[in-house]
Design an enzyme around this catalytic site. Structure first.
Site, PDB file in Angstrom:
ATOM      1  N   SER A 125       7.081  -1.077 -10.547  1.00 26.19           N
ATOM      2  CA  SER A 125       7.192  -2.453  -9.970  1.00 26.19           C
ATOM      3  C   SER A 125       6.324  -3.501 -10.777  1.00 26.19           C
ATOM      4  CB  SER A 125       6.448  -2.008  -8.722  1.00 26.19           C
ATOM      5  OG  SER A 125       5.936  -3.340  -8.105  1.00 26.19           O
ATOM      6  N   TYR A 141      -1.573   1.612  -5.208  1.00 27.95           N
ATOM      7  CA  TYR A 141      -0.260   1.940  -5.689  1.00 27.95           C
ATOM      8  C   TYR A 141      -0.079   1.234  -7.236  1.00 27.95           C
ATOM      9  CZ  TYR A 141       4.610   0.157  -5.548  1.00 27.95           C
ATOM     10  OH  TYR A 141       5.986  -0.391  -5.974  1.00 27.95           O
TER      11      TYR A 141
HETATM   12  N1  LIG Z   1      10.895  -2.042  -2.181  1.00 31.32           N
HETATM   13  C1  LIG Z   1      10.164  -2.614  -3.008  1.00 31.32           C
HETATM   14  O1  LIG Z   1       9.774  -3.834  -2.776  1.00 31.32           O
HETATM   15  C2  LIG Z   1      10.036  -2.039  -4.304  1.00 31.32           C
HETATM   16  C3  LIG Z   1      10.157  -0.808  -4.567  1.00 31.32           C
HETATM   17  N2  LIG Z   1       9.591  -0.455  -5.774  1.00 31.32           N
HETATM   18  C4  LIG Z   1       9.863   0.856  -6.149  1.00 31.32           C
HETATM   19  O2  LIG Z   1      10.964   1.612  -5.982  1.00 31.32           O
HETATM   20  C5  LIG Z   1      10.851   2.932  -5.573  1.00 31.32           C
HETATM   21  C6  LIG Z   1      11.405   3.103  -4.026  1.00 31.32           C
HETATM   22  O3  LIG Z   1      10.982   2.225  -3.205  1.00 31.32           O
HETATM   23  P1  LIG Z   1      11.546   2.204  -1.866  1.00 31.32           P
HETATM   24  O4  LIG Z   1      12.907   2.380  -1.972  1.00 31.32           O
HETATM   25  O5  LIG Z   1      11.195   0.740  -1.385  1.00 31.32           O
HETATM   26  O6  LIG Z   1      10.692   3.321  -0.894  1.00 31.32           O
HETATM   27  P2  LIG Z   1      11.294   4.045   0.346  1.00 31.32           P
HETATM   28  O7  LIG Z   1       9.942   4.062   1.198  1.00 31.32           O
HETATM   29  O8  LIG Z   1      12.394   3.520   0.979  1.00 31.32           O
HETATM   30  O9  LIG Z   1      11.520   5.550  -0.285  1.00 31.32           O
HETATM   31  C7  LIG Z   1      10.633   6.109  -0.744  1.00 31.32           C
HETATM   32  C8  LIG Z   1      11.250   7.595  -0.957  1.00 31.32           C
HETATM   33  O10 LIG Z   1      10.203   8.503  -1.062  1.00 31.32           O
HETATM   34  C9  LIG Z   1      10.140   9.410  -0.498  1.00 31.32           C
HETATM   35  N3  LIG Z   1       8.819  10.319  -0.372  1.00 31.32           N
HETATM   36  C10 LIG Z   1       7.866   9.635   0.460  1.00 31.32           C
HETATM   37  N4  LIG Z   1       6.604  10.509  -0.016  1.00 31.32           N
HETATM   38  C11 LIG Z   1       7.059  11.548  -0.618  1.00 31.32           C
HETATM   39  C12 LIG Z   1       6.499  12.805  -0.956  1.00 31.32           C
HETATM   40  N5  LIG Z   1       5.201  13.015  -1.080  1.00 31.32           N
HETATM   41  N6  LIG Z   1       7.172  13.557  -1.854  1.00 31.32           N
HETATM   42  C13 LIG Z   1       8.252  13.333  -2.136  1.00 31.32           C
HETATM   43  N7  LIG Z   1       9.128  12.153  -1.822  1.00 31.32           N
HETATM   44  C14 LIG Z   1       8.279  11.363  -1.096  1.00 31.32           C
HETATM   45  C15 LIG Z   1      10.681   9.196   0.859  1.00 31.32           C
HETATM   46  O11 LIG Z   1      11.308  10.188   1.393  1.00 31.32           O
HETATM   47  P3  LIG Z   1      10.562  11.184   2.666  1.00 31.32           P
HETATM   48  O12 LIG Z   1       9.611  10.208   3.442  1.00 31.32           O
HETATM   49  O13 LIG Z   1      11.650  11.867   3.203  1.00 31.32           O
HETATM   50  O14 LIG Z   1       9.963  12.142   1.670  1.00 31.32           O
HETATM   51  C16 LIG Z   1      11.762   8.048   0.061  1.00 31.32           C
HETATM   52  O15 LIG Z   1      13.005   8.931   0.060  1.00 31.32           O
HETATM   53  C17 LIG Z   1       9.327   3.172  -5.479  1.00 31.32           C
HETATM   54  O16 LIG Z   1       9.061   3.935  -6.857  1.00 31.32           O
HETATM   55  C18 LIG Z   1       8.848   1.631  -5.321  1.00 31.32           C
HETATM   56  O17 LIG Z   1       7.587   1.804  -6.121  1.00 31.32           O
HETATM   57  C19 LIG Z   1       9.221  -1.354  -6.967  1.00 31.32           C
HETATM   58  C20 LIG Z   1       9.176  -2.579  -6.589  1.00 31.32           C
HETATM   59  C21 LIG Z   1       9.477  -2.978  -5.146  1.00 31.32           C
HETATM   60  C1  LIG Z   2       4.533  -1.587  -2.317  1.00 29.37           C
HETATM   61  C2  LIG Z   2       5.793  -1.942  -2.122  1.00 29.37           C
HETATM   62  C3  LIG Z   2       6.691  -2.177  -3.375  1.00 29.37           C
HETATM   63  C4  LIG Z   2       6.260  -3.432  -4.220  1.00 29.37           C
HETATM   64  O1  LIG Z   2       6.157  -2.834  -5.373  1.00 29.37           O
HETATM   65  C5  LIG Z   2       6.152  -4.661  -3.682  1.00 29.37           C
HETATM   66  C6  LIG Z   2       5.180  -4.629  -2.325  1.00 29.37           C
HETATM   67  C7  LIG Z   2       4.978  -5.894  -1.563  1.00 29.37           C
HETATM   68  C8  LIG Z   2       4.438  -6.980  -2.777  1.00 29.37           C
HETATM   69  C9  LIG Z   2       5.156  -6.898  -3.941  1.00 29.37           C
HETATM   70  C10 LIG Z   2       5.753  -8.092  -4.326  1.00 29.37           C
HETATM   71  C11 LIG Z   2       6.387  -8.256  -5.961  1.00 29.37           C
HETATM   72  O2  LIG Z   2       6.819  -9.314  -6.198  1.00 29.37           O
HETATM   73  C12 LIG Z   2       6.633  -7.029  -6.540  1.00 29.37           C
HETATM   74  C13 LIG Z   2       6.642  -5.796  -5.591  1.00 29.37           C
HETATM   75  C14 LIG Z   2       5.486  -5.607  -4.573  1.00 29.37           C
HETATM   76  C15 LIG Z   2       4.318  -5.290  -5.278  1.00 29.37           C
HETATM   77  C16 LIG Z   2       5.707  -3.472  -1.439  1.00 29.37           C
HETATM   78  C17 LIG Z   2       5.084  -3.197   0.166  1.00 29.37           C
HETATM   79  C18 LIG Z   2       5.529  -1.984   0.466  1.00 29.37           C
HETATM   80  C19 LIG Z   2       6.321  -1.499  -0.800  1.00 29.37           C
HETATM   81  C20 LIG Z   2       6.563   0.143  -0.947  1.00 29.37           C
HETATM   82  O3  LIG Z   2       5.406   0.673  -0.879  1.00 29.37           O
HETATM   83  C21 LIG Z   2       7.755   0.874  -1.483  1.00 29.37           C
HETATM   84  O4  LIG Z   2       8.805   0.376  -0.567  1.00 29.37           O
END
Ligand SMILES: NC(=O)C1=CN([C@@H]2O[C@H](COP(=O)(O)OP(=O)(O)OC[C@H]3O[C@@H](n4cnc5c(N)ncnc54)[C@H](OP(=O)(O)O)[C@@H]3O)[C@@H](O)[C@H]2O)C=CC1
Ligand SMILES: C[C@]12CC(=O)[C@H]3[C@@H](CCC4=CC(=O)CC[C@@]43C)[C@@H]1CC[C@@H]2C(=O)CO
Length: 294
Positions: free
Chosen positions: A169, A182
């Site tokens: 991220s 995080y």
């Molecule tokens: N959304 C955003 O704004 C951003 C996201 N990211 C990164 O993208 C990636 C995906 O994020 P996003 O799709 O938003 O997240 P989601 O919450 O949609 O998905 C998270 C996934 O991880 C799984 N998960 C949660 N806890 C565990 C655990 N203990 N063991 C194994 N699996 C687990 C969840 O499934 P289940 O609960 O079934 O286990 C789910 O499939 C992350 O690495 C996040 O840091 C980076 C920047 C921004």
């Molecule tokens: C933590 C999480 C995923 C992120 O990385 C974003 C955060 C909200 C604030 C953000 C702004 C940005 O411009 C970069 C990404 C981020 C730090 C999000 C809140 C919940 C998201 C999460 O846990 C995974 O879905």
């Protein structure tokens, strides 16, 4: 005059990088028949990566904790044309399960071409509360399980000259408020995998490591958590997922998505940190803030 010199240097660097990398053209056929693990694929970006890989004809093993969701994603992957689609349900809070996922891929596919490390553990969106035990637990899930899977998969990835794709991220490159635990884990990913990449080069190990620097994405969990605090629009998870896959397939060192919301802040981080700090803080509407569990 100094600013003009800096501008000329910057332009030269930008053009050199642009034309150096311009030769990399992604083709979906690059993933046809490839054996891929996607973690955290029951929802969000991971789920969308599974669907893209399915359309490209990959063999897919997905994992997360919620079996019912995984079953539905596997069924949709099969419908979309995956060469094969499988799941294994469990939590990445134990390294035993992290290794089990890799061993299942070996049993299913006889090898591995791409390891996409995407899952994240439960945390909160709020001011740091001093709970160090939570930071330790999150490091297990968000960092040590990634490292454990990489170690377990390396013999197979060496045979296939494969790829490790690490989803991080902006918060893994730049300090942001409300996500201290995080962000700690995401910075750790950069340290571990960027150092490991250098050692692979030194040892002529042809396994690429792609670190993905992602901005705010419209996944349900992010939208629900942020809900009005972050002023910038959330980018589409489908496009984000595809850019991550492209970066891994092209063996990029790093992926920046969305480019303007990641690469520009990173340039400012090193050249004008105070300006970046004030711009970033303007991005947070604290009137809408309340601590949220993620
Ligand atoms: N959304 C955003 O704004 C951003 C996201 N990211 C990164 O993208 C990636 C995906 O994020 P996003 O799709 O938003 O997240 P989601 O919450 O949609 O998905 C998270 C996934 O991880 C799984 N998960 C949660 N806890 C565990 C655990 N203990 N063991 C194994 N699996 C687990 C969840 O499934 P289940 O609960 O079934 O286990 C789910 O499939 C992350 O690495 C996040 O840091 C980076 C920047 C921004
Ligand atoms: C933590 C999480 C995923 C992120 O990385 C974003 C955060 C909200 C604030 C953000 C702004 C940005 O411009 C970069 C990404 C981020 C730090 C999000 C809140 C919940 C998201 C999460 O846990 C995974 O879905």
């Amino acid at each position: 005059m100094a600013l003009l010199k800096a501008l000329v240097v910057f332009t030269g660097i930008f053009l050199a990088v642009y034309f150096y990398s311009a030769g990399d053209v992604f083709e979906p056929a690059m993933l046809k028949g490839k054996r891929v693990i996607v973690t955290g694929a029951s929802s969000g970006i991971g789920e969308q990566m599974a669907y893209h890989l399915a359309k490209m004809g990959s063999h897919i093993l997905i994992t997360a904790r919620t079996e019912e969701k995984l079953k539905k994603v596997v069924a949709q992957c099969t419908h979309l044309g995956a060469a094969s689609a499988h799941y294994i349900a469990g939590s990445m809070d134990t390294m035993t399960f992290a290794k089990l996922v890799v061993h299942k891929a070996e049993n299913l596919f006889g090898g591995l071409d791409m390891l996409i490390l995407n899952h994240i553990g439960h945390t909160y969106f709020g001011y740091f509360d001093g709970n160090i035990d939570h930071v330790r637990d999150l490091l297990e899930i968000n960092v040590l399980s990634y490292a454990t899977m990489t170690v377990a998969a390396l013999p197979m990835l060496k045979k296939s000259n494969g790829n490790v794709v690490v989803v991080s991220s902006v918060a893994g490159k730049i300090g942001l408020p409300l996500t201290v635990p995080y962000s700690t884990t995401k910075f750790a990913l950069d340290g571990f995998f960027s150092s490991l990449r250098m050692e692979f080069i030194q040892q002529n190990i042809d396994v690429s490591i792609t670190l993905c620097i992602i901005s705010y994405i419209d996944t349900d969990s992010a939208l629900k958590t942020v809900s009005g605090v972050i002023q910038q629009p959330a980018a589409p998870k489908e496009e984000c997922a595809l850019e991550i896959i492209k970066g891994g397939a092209l063996r990029k060192r790093e992926v920046y998505y969305q480019y303007h919301a990641t690469k520009i802040p990173l340039l400012l981080r090193d050249w004008a940190p105070e300006l970046l700090q004030s711009l970033l803080l303007k991005n947070y509407n604290m009137d809408n803030f309340q601590r949220k569990e993620v």
